[in-house]
Scaffold this motif. Structure first.
Motif: not given
Ligand code: ZN
Length: 110
Positions: A61, A76, A80-84, A102
């Motif tokens: 990440s 990672f 976890d995710y994008v923009s978190k 990620i």
């Protein structure tokens, strides 16, 4: 298949003992075919296992701060995710850290 191979092998040895070479050769060819098939199946199963996703493939990440140029790679984590939002930045102290990307790092680099 293994049982058929063993039975054919015993019959082949028996035929050989009776000086029946033709029957012995026939049974031994059955043994070779069955054993060949068994070993082929084993190889195919092993190949199937190797095709499964490697646990060694690393997921990374990218954590970025919007207030400063802080950028960090972390392994990672589940969820976890994008923009978190990742909380406080260790460099400027602002709560502006977020995951900007990620990706998976292939351990086998070409
Ligand atoms: Zn920062």
């Amino acid at each position: 298949m293994v049982i058929i191979g063993v039975v054919a092998l015993n019959l082949g040895i028996g035929a050989l003992g009776d000086n029946d070479t033709a029957s012995a050769l026939l049974w031994f060819s059955v043994v070779i075919v069955t054993l060949g098939f068994v070993s082929f199946s084993i190889v195919r199963v092993r190949r199937g296992f190797s095709l499964m996703p490697l646990p060694g493939a690393k997921m990374l990440s990218v954590v970025t701060c919007t207030q400063c140029s802080f950028k960090q790679m972390k392994s990672f984590a589940l969820g976890d995710y994008v923009s978190k939002q990742e909380g406080k930045c260790t460099q400027c102290g602002n709560p502006t850290l977020f995951i900007s990307g990620i990706f998976s790092e292939d351990t086998k680099k070409k």
